[in-house]
Design an enzyme around this catalytic site. Structure first.
Site, PDB file in Angstrom:
ATOM      1  N   HIS A   1     -37.089   1.733 -31.147  1.00 47.19           N
ATOM      2  CA  HIS A   1     -36.970   2.487 -32.396  1.00 47.19           C
ATOM      3  C   HIS A   1     -37.891   3.695 -32.442  1.00 47.19           C
ATOM      4  CE1 HIS A   1     -38.082   3.398 -36.617  1.00 47.19           C
ATOM      5  NE2 HIS A   1     -36.788   3.252 -36.814  1.00 47.19           N
TER       6      HIS A   1
ATOM      7  N   ASP B   1     -31.446   1.569 -31.370  1.00 40.76           N
ATOM      8  CA  ASP B   1     -31.977   2.926 -31.288  1.00 40.76           C
ATOM      9  C   ASP B   1     -32.263   3.251 -29.826  1.00 40.76           C
ATOM     10  OD1 ASP B   1     -32.690   3.222 -34.345  1.00 40.76           O
ATOM     11  OD2 ASP B   1     -33.594   1.342 -33.703  1.00 40.76           O
TER      12      ASP B   1
ATOM     13  N   HIS C   1     -29.336  -4.943 -38.143  1.00 40.57           N
ATOM     14  CA  HIS C   1     -30.301  -3.863 -37.925  1.00 40.57           C
ATOM     15  C   HIS C   1     -31.315  -4.247 -36.849  1.00 40.57           C
ATOM     16  CE1 HIS C   1     -33.958  -1.460 -39.287  1.00 40.57           C
ATOM     17  NE2 HIS C   1     -33.050  -0.538 -39.014  1.00 40.57           N
TER      18      HIS C   1
ATOM     19  N   GLU D   1     -28.100   4.499 -32.618  1.00 41.44           N
ATOM     20  CA  GLU D   1     -28.791   5.624 -33.251  1.00 41.44           C
ATOM     21  C   GLU D   1     -29.511   6.444 -32.193  1.00 41.44           C
ATOM     22  OE1 GLU D   1     -32.471   6.830 -36.211  1.00 41.44           O
ATOM     23  OE2 GLU D   1     -31.618   4.808 -36.408  1.00 41.44           O
TER      24      GLU D   1
ATOM     25  N   GLU E   1     -26.887  -2.876 -34.456  1.00 37.94           N
ATOM     26  CA  GLU E   1     -27.466  -1.527 -34.504  1.00 37.94           C
ATOM     27  C   GLU E   1     -28.672  -1.446 -33.579  1.00 37.94           C
ATOM     28  OE1 GLU E   1     -30.283   1.588 -35.913  1.00 37.94           O
ATOM     29  OE2 GLU E   1     -30.591  -0.585 -35.941  1.00 37.94           O
TER      30      GLU E   1
END
Length: 357
Positions: free
Chosen positions: A67, A54, A26, A159, A52
């Site tokens: 993020h 963003d 993450h 994401e 992962e």
């Protein structure tokens, strides 16, 4: 007999080990400032199956790996660009060009308006090490380069942040993401890239209107969080999951939607979400498992419960190294038990055959 048992031992090890859940790093990992190329590299080295990230759009339509919609939580934007904040005191990514963002340094996450470090025992937020924000292009180049250089194939979980917000600002962030991936010939479901977002309807737009064949994950949280206009109460029902199964390959729910906790953080049961998802051939990757912030009294027991009782398909975690260690230790322990049982039966079988002959 010794040769026979040696061969059996090797075969038993190969056959007896169960397959572990996937581990998703993450924002990279917890050990360096989030989402920097350095922490992504660390997650890759740890062995995370996915890294992962963003993405948000800058003023000049560049995909920035960050993020938040704003820069204040992880950069020194207030020092470098005083007075560029909005009325709420925050400086938004979409108000700055890539060249301006390049001038910022990244630190460990803090509360934007008072500078308190969110996770006190992580990398010092006052460190002078000059970490930087990166673009999606740079992250893709890093992943592909590390995969090639190490011979270890990791994947990228992207994401798309707040598609509705970007639409309100006359931007189609999903289209920009897909165009960027297409430039690297990353368009197929077998390619090492997956897209996820909390806005479920945007996933349907990506599949049906933008024509992407890439794998899609549906992020889910509680409706009251206000992450998007999507109705998560519906999408985590059996009917909603059936609906989603026509578009996505996996669900990525908040772990609070997967199990039930009491006021002390003790697990008291689980929801039907994972069972229903598996019925419709969807995988389940709950978030976020943090070794330094978790419900209950034992992180190890938490991981064990989600794996063996809930039977999730993977973990989205800030600590991919430790979760991998827990899973691998569990596999070896289970394999040893199975091996001992098979070896005992094998010896009995060998003795029986020897006597009969």
């Amino acid at each position: 007999m010794l040769l026979y048992l040696t061969v059996f031992y090797c075969l038993a090890i190969c056959q007896g080990l169960q397959q572990r859940p996937l581990v998703i790093g993450h924002r990279g990992s917890a050990y360096l400032p989030e989402l920097t190329l350095a922490t992504q590299s660390m997650a890759h080295a740890f062995g995370a199956d996915f890294i992962e990230i963003d993405v948000n759009l800058s003023k000049d339509n560049q995909l920035i790996v960050i993020h938040d919609l704003y820069l204040d939580g992880v950069t020194n934007v207030a020092e470098i660009y005083p007075g560029r904040n909005r009325s709420n005191g925050l400086s938004y990514v979409i108000d700055f060009t890539l060249d301006e963002i390049r001038q910022l340094t990244v630190r460990e996450r803090v509360r934007p308006l008072n500078g308190t470090q969110i996770y006190p025992l992580r990398f010092p937020s006052k460190s002078v090490v000059p970490f930087r924000l990166s673009t999606l292009n740079e992250t893709i180049e890093l992943l592909l380069g590390l995969n090639r250089g190490t011979g270890r194939q990791r994947q990228l979980l992207i994401e798309i942040k707040k598609p509705e917000y970007h639409t309100e600002n006359n931007r189609s962030i999903s289209r920009v993401v897909l165009d960027t991936l297409r430039a690297y010939n990353l368009t197929r479901p077998t390619d090492p890239v997956v897209i996820q977002t909390f806005h479920i309807e945007e996933l349907m737009n990506i599949r049906r209107n933008l024509g992407s064949e890439l794998r899609l994950f549906a992020l889910m949280t509680l409706n009251r969080v206000g992450e998007s206009s999507s109705d998560y109460d519906f999408y985590r029902s059996r009917e909603g999951i059936a609906n989603l199964s026509r578009t996505v390959q996996a669900l990525a729910p908040d772990h609070l939607l997967v199990v039930d906790y009491d006021s002390n953080g003790t697990i008291v049961g689980m929801s039907n979400l994972t069972k229903w998802a598996h019925e419709y051939n969807l995988q389940v990757y709950p978030y976020t498992f943090r070794r330094d912030l978790f419900p209950g009294s034992s992180f190890e027991n938490l991981i064990d419960y989600f794996w063996h009782t809930v039977q999730v398909d993977g973990f989205i975690t800030d600590h991919p190294d430790y979760v991998l260690e827990l899973l691998q230790n569990d596999i070896m322990k289970d394999g040893s038990k199975k091996l001992a049982s098979r070896l005992f039966l094998s010896i009995l079988t060998f003795l029986f055959i020897t006597i009969c002959l």
